[in-house]
Design a protein around this motif. Structure first.
Motif, PDB file in Angstrom:
ATOM      1  N   LEU A   1       0.831  -1.209   0.000  1.00  0.00           N
ATOM      2  CA  LEU A   1       0.000   0.000   0.000  1.00  0.00           C
ATOM      3  C   LEU A   1       0.865   1.258   0.000  1.00  0.00           C
ATOM      4  O   LEU A   1       1.831   1.357   0.767  1.00  0.00           O
ATOM      5  N   ILE A   2       0.504   2.186  -0.863  1.00  0.00           N
ATOM      6  CA  ILE A   2       1.273   3.419  -1.020  1.00  0.00           C
ATOM      7  C   ILE A   2       0.322   4.607  -0.851  1.00  0.00           C
ATOM      8  O   ILE A   2      -0.764   4.606  -1.437  1.00  0.00           O
ATOM      9  N   PRO A   3       0.725   5.606  -0.056  1.00  0.00           N
ATOM     10  CA  PRO A   3      -0.142   6.797   0.050  1.00  0.00           C
ATOM     11  C   PRO A   3      -0.384   7.399  -1.336  1.00  0.00           C
ATOM     12  O   PRO A   3       0.544   7.538  -2.116  1.00  0.00           O
ATOM     13  N   ARG A   4      -1.618   7.752  -1.620  1.00  0.00           N
ATOM     14  CA  ARG A   4      -1.996   8.301  -2.928  1.00  0.00           C
ATOM     15  C   ARG A   4      -1.113   9.498  -3.290  1.00  0.00           C
ATOM     16  O   ARG A   4      -0.707   9.674  -4.436  1.00  0.00           O
ATOM     17  N   SER A   5      -0.790  10.321  -2.288  1.00  0.00           N
ATOM     18  CA  SER A   5      -0.026  11.542  -2.559  1.00  0.00           C
ATOM     19  C   SER A   5       1.367  11.235  -3.125  1.00  0.00           C
ATOM     20  O   SER A   5       1.937  12.048  -3.847  1.00  0.00           O
ATOM     21  N   PHE A   6       1.900  10.037  -2.820  1.00  0.00           N
ATOM     22  CA  PHE A   6       3.233   9.676  -3.341  1.00  0.00           C
ATOM     23  C   PHE A   6       3.204   9.612  -4.872  1.00  0.00           C
ATOM     24  O   PHE A   6       4.120  10.041  -5.543  1.00  0.00           O
TER      25      PHE A   6
ATOM     26  N   VAL B   1      -7.481   1.792  -5.894  1.00  0.00           N
ATOM     27  CA  VAL B   1      -7.359   2.663  -4.731  1.00  0.00           C
ATOM     28  C   VAL B   1      -8.177   2.123  -3.572  1.00  0.00           C
ATOM     29  O   VAL B   1      -9.329   1.722  -3.747  1.00  0.00           O
ATOM     30  N   VAL B   2      -7.552   2.100  -2.389  1.00  0.00           N
ATOM     31  CA  VAL B   2      -8.249   1.661  -1.182  1.00  0.00           C
ATOM     32  C   VAL B   2      -8.720   2.911  -0.438  1.00  0.00           C
ATOM     33  O   VAL B   2      -7.908   3.783  -0.112  1.00  0.00           O
TER      34      VAL B   2
ATOM     35  N   LYS C   1     -13.638   5.264   6.689  1.00  0.00           N
ATOM     36  CA  LYS C   1     -13.138   5.945   5.504  1.00  0.00           C
ATOM     37  C   LYS C   1     -11.742   6.488   5.835  1.00  0.00           C
ATOM     38  O   LYS C   1     -11.537   7.093   6.893  1.00  0.00           O
ATOM     39  N   LEU C   2     -10.781   6.213   4.964  1.00  0.00           N
ATOM     40  CA  LEU C   2      -9.408   6.641   5.248  1.00  0.00           C
ATOM     41  C   LEU C   2      -9.234   8.136   5.000  1.00  0.00           C
ATOM     42  O   LEU C   2      -9.835   8.691   4.086  1.00  0.00           O
ATOM     43  N   GLU C   3      -8.416   8.755   5.817  1.00  0.00           N
ATOM     44  CA  GLU C   3      -8.135  10.179   5.629  1.00  0.00           C
ATOM     45  C   GLU C   3      -7.464  10.419   4.284  1.00  0.00           C
ATOM     46  O   GLU C   3      -7.797  11.326   3.558  1.00  0.00           O
TER      47      GLU C   3
END
Ligand SMILES: [Zn+2]
Length: 479
Positions: A70-75, A92-93, A100-102
């Protein structure tokens, strides 16, 4: 299943492939569209590929590690062309543990970003360089049109990621890994490949230069079989991967990445297979030899099985991968066909008469009928098998190379070019202009596979626009 005949390659290559993957028990469809289940026979083939590659990676100083799925979307958003290239394919998770994820998390489509993030923490000084890491993992890309091994939502691969002090070192690494893929393809898989450079429109999202190895499949189409990218300072700048040089000045690193995936299994199937099924190169085959015992009575069974087990232990002791087919209720003829379909390079037939004569029959998968059969004394079976496996490996390579040569054209004009890409590869001068490349793709469905590293150096005219061109490129329809 094995009694049914496969469609011939000439009548329907695509269906031949699909049915063969299932019947040879390499892989199966998964409940989720576009995913695949790799079955034990397919995984054993992949394990042999892994071993051969891993050995080469370690011999050149790389070590394996494991980075998260899992990778933060912002990366992903940090490197501009990377996000443009990969956004349409991301899974996307958004919910975790019922909440709900921040920040949404993406399932890695490739790991440049998360590894770049780590390298920024680990690298401080020129003394920390180079960093040479590989990981064996799976990644997810939300593909629309899928085909087992060739294009699936999740696939298995290795991805190497390195960081260097200079552009020259990064370029050396990129080319070194391309050479390793070439060597692996040729020596282990018996697949001739063309190493070359990708055009700007075909290169990896975020790379300065992408190199690939391209192979011709049995229907004349190309398959990109491994890639190596010089990422320049693009990811180093996006993730602040920096080091203090030996004069105390802060510099951005130069990074590379390179990968080869389970797609390569598709190449092995499509390069070597025939209308009877798979033909596996001995150096990668899960079973290099299958022993089929032949008997009618219990007495015959006892003596045949005893001889079969003795031969098996001798072959195992010589590091040869061997299986005795002890299935009850199947005729020898059924077993012959079954192992032919599954591509085992060499079959040992062993019946009561052979036991009485202390000999065996060896049958080559790559040469059907009498021509591929040999009778050898049981005492010399290890030597004979070793020699034959090497011969088969070489014969498969020679045949694939001869086929590629026979289907590679140097068209004189655009008319000939159009015919050429219907049959195989067109090796043509190209001016380097992306418009010509796009026009060719639109009009012929052929893409620029690579600009081969090996060039004759003769100047010519672009096959599309007629302008002077320095280099030739390979154009072909591709998987
Ligand atoms: Zn042109």
């Amino acid at each position: 299943m094995s009694d049914l005949k496969l469609p011939s390659r000439a009548e329907d290559f695509s269906e031949w492939y699909n049915q063969l993957v299932l019947r040879a028990e390499l892989a199966d469809y998964a409940p989720v569209r576009g995913c695949m289940i790799v079955r034990p026979y397919g995984w054993a083939l992949w394990e042999n590929m892994q071993q051969q590659l891993d050995k080469r990676f370690k011999a050149t100083g790389h070590m394996n590690a494991a980075f998260p799925l899992l990778i933060p979307r912002s990366f992903i958003d940090k490197e501009k062309s990377h996000v443009e290239g990969f956004s349409p394919e991301l899974a996307v998770v958004t919910i975790g543990g019922g909440e709900k994820l921040e920040e949404p998390l993406v399932i890695r489509p490739t790991s440049e970003t998360i590894i770049g993030h780590s390298y920024a923490k680990w690298i401080q000084s020129y003394r920390d360089l180079p960093v040479l890491i590989n990981q064996w993992n799976s990644v997810v890309r939300w593909e629309l049109r899928t085909k087992l091994f060739l294009r699936t939502l999740e696939f298995f691969w290795q991805e190497g990621h390195t960081a260097h002090a200079t552009l020259e070192e990064a370029e050396f690494e990129t080319r070194q890994m391309l050479d390793i893929y070439t060597d692996f393809a040729v020596r282990e898989a018996a697949i001739p490949v063309i190493p070359g450079r990708k055009s700007d429109s075909e290169k990896f999202a975020g790379a300065d230069v992408t190199y690939s190895i391209e192979a011709m499949m049995g229907d004349g189409k190309a398959l990109q079989s491994g890639t190596s990218h010089n990422l320049g300072q693009n990811f180093a700048k996006a993730f602040e991967i920096r080091y203090l040089d030996n004069t105390g000045v802060l510099q951005h690193c130069w990074t590379t990445s390179w990968g080869l995936s389970t797609r390569f299994i598709g190449a092995v199937i499509m390069v070597h297979g025939d209308d009877q099924g798979l033909i596996l190169p001995p150096r990668l085959a899960p079973f290099q030899v299958v022993i089929v015992p032949i008997f009618k009575t219990d007495e015959e069974k006892a003596s045949v099985m005893e001889a079969a087990r003795k031969i098996r232990s001798e072959l195992v002791a010589a590091d040869i991968r061997v299986k005795i087919d002890e299935r009850e209720g199947s005729s020898p003829g059924f077993k012959f066909n079954d192992w032919e379909m599954r591509g085992v390079p060499l079959r040992i037939e062993l019946g009561p008469k052979d036991v009485a004569k202390s000999s065996v029959v060896l049958a080559r998968r790559d040469r059907p009928g009498k021509e591929g059969k040999a009778f050898v004394a049981q005492a010399g079976v290890v030597d004979a098998v070793t020699k034959l496996l090497a011969e088969i490996q070489q014969a498969l390579f020679d045949r694939a190379l001869a086929f590629r040569k026979s289907r590679t054209y140097e068209p004189k004009d655009y008319g000939e070019f159009k015919t050429a890409v219907e049959q195989g590869f067109a090796l043509s001068h190209w001016c380097g202009n992306a418009d010509c490349e796009a026009k060719i793709k639109e009009e012929t469905k052929a893409t620029m596979r690579c600009i081969p590293l090996e060039q004759s150096g003769d100047p010519g005219k672009c096959i599309s626009c007629g302008q002077p061109a320095k280099e030739r490129a390979i154009f072909a329809k591709a998987y």
